[in-house]
Write a protein that holds these residues in place. Structure first.
Motif, PDB file in Angstrom:
ATOM      1  N   LEU A   9      60.100  25.601 145.421  1.00  0.00           N
ATOM      2  CA  LEU A   9      59.939  24.361 146.419  1.00  0.00           C
ATOM      3  C   LEU A   9      59.010  24.903 147.457  1.00  0.00           C
ATOM      4  CD1 LEU A   9      59.894  21.492 146.783  1.00  0.00           C
ATOM      5  CD2 LEU A   9      62.434  21.736 147.701  1.00  0.00           C
ATOM      6  N   MET A  13      55.671  24.102 149.098  1.00  0.00           N
ATOM      7  CA  MET A  13      55.445  23.331 150.385  1.00  0.00           C
ATOM      8  C   MET A  13      54.501  24.195 151.149  1.00  0.00           C
ATOM      9  SD  MET A  13      59.308  22.070 151.449  1.00  0.00           S
ATOM     10  CE  MET A  13      58.995  21.914 153.014  1.00  0.00           C
ATOM     11  N   LEU A  32      55.542  14.815 150.351  1.00  0.00           N
ATOM     12  CA  LEU A  32      56.712  15.166 149.636  1.00  0.00           C
ATOM     13  C   LEU A  32      56.870  14.483 148.233  1.00  0.00           C
ATOM     14  CD1 LEU A  32      59.199  15.511 152.623  1.00  0.00           C
ATOM     15  CD2 LEU A  32      57.962  17.402 151.215  1.00  0.00           C
ATOM     16  N   SER A  36      56.816  16.550 144.668  1.00  0.00           N
ATOM     17  CA  SER A  36      57.738  16.352 143.468  1.00  0.00           C
ATOM     18  C   SER A  36      57.232  15.963 142.361  1.00  0.00           C
ATOM     19  CB  SER A  36      58.846  15.166 143.982  1.00  0.00           C
ATOM     20  OG  SER A  36      58.254  14.118 144.026  1.00  0.00           O
ATOM     21  N   ARG A  53      62.737  15.184 147.727  1.00  0.00           N
ATOM     22  CA  ARG A  53      62.702  14.898 149.225  1.00  0.00           C
ATOM     23  C   ARG A  53      63.645  15.543 149.946  1.00  0.00           C
ATOM     24  NH1 ARG A  53      60.802   8.859 150.735  1.00  0.00           N
ATOM     25  NH2 ARG A  53      61.859   8.912 148.724  1.00  0.00           N
ATOM     26  N   ALA A  56      63.613  19.339 150.210  1.00  0.00           N
ATOM     27  CA  ALA A  56      62.629  19.709 151.037  1.00  0.00           C
ATOM     28  C   ALA A  56      63.116  19.504 152.539  1.00  0.00           C
ATOM     29  CB  ALA A  56      61.305  18.862 150.667  1.00  0.00           C
ATOM     30  N   ARG A  60      63.388  22.324 155.294  1.00  0.00           N
ATOM     31  CA  ARG A  60      62.849  22.388 156.475  1.00  0.00           C
ATOM     32  C   ARG A  60      63.774  22.466 157.784  1.00  0.00           C
ATOM     33  NH1 ARG A  60      58.734  17.455 156.597  1.00  0.00           N
ATOM     34  NH2 ARG A  60      60.417  16.272 155.989  1.00  0.00           N
TER      35      ARG A  60
END
Length: 148
Positions: A9, A13, A32, A36, A53, A56, A60
């Motif tokens: 992931l 990203m 996002l 996915s 989401r 993520a 972050r």
């Protein structure tokens, strides 16, 4: 979720942020969601859009926290230390996090050099280093000759 899915992931990203030219904190919900879908198509994760989401967002947030703490962490410590843990989980750090630390270190260690009085002369603060390329390359040339 497992560590492998988190690392993938983070990788996607990073790729998405590079394509869009934004940092991860400005990555929108639509980006996002498309992320996915990509991850589900590549069979990386089998979670809903909301789960991806949310994960993520957690990653972050982790990167924001690590970004603030990283300048104070010694990365040379032994097993079990905070520096060791950060080193082991470096795949969870976004490129943005690593790059911001690198830029901060460069800014802190840059020494301004005043201009010379004559525009064609070097400033006196710049040290001159003479390198004899033939003598410096001799050991390397000897290694090449030995390999043949």
């Amino acid at each position: 979720w497992n560590l492998t899915a988190d690392m993938q992931l983070v990788q996607y990203m990073n790729e998405r942020c590079n394509v869009l030219g934004v940092d991860p904190t400005n990555l929108g919900i639509k980006h996002l969601e498309s992320l996915s879908v990509i991850l589900q198509d590549k069979q990386v994760v089998h979670f809903s859009v909301e789960h991806v989401r949310a994960r993520a967002s957690v990653l972050r947030l982790l990167n924001c926290i690590v970004r603030r703490a990283l300048p104070f962490v010694s990365l040379e410590e032994g097993p079990g230390s905070l520096g060791w843990v950060v080193g082991r989980l470096r795949q969870l750090l976004l490129t943005w996090t690593k790059k911001s630390l690198w830029e901060a270190v460069l800014n802190q260690t840059t020494t301004p050099t005043p201009l010379a009085t004559d525009e064609y002369d070097d400033p006196p603060q710049i040290r001159m280093v003479n390198i004899n390329r033939i003598r410096a390359a001799a050991p390397k040339l000897a290694l090449i000759a030995n390999e043949e």
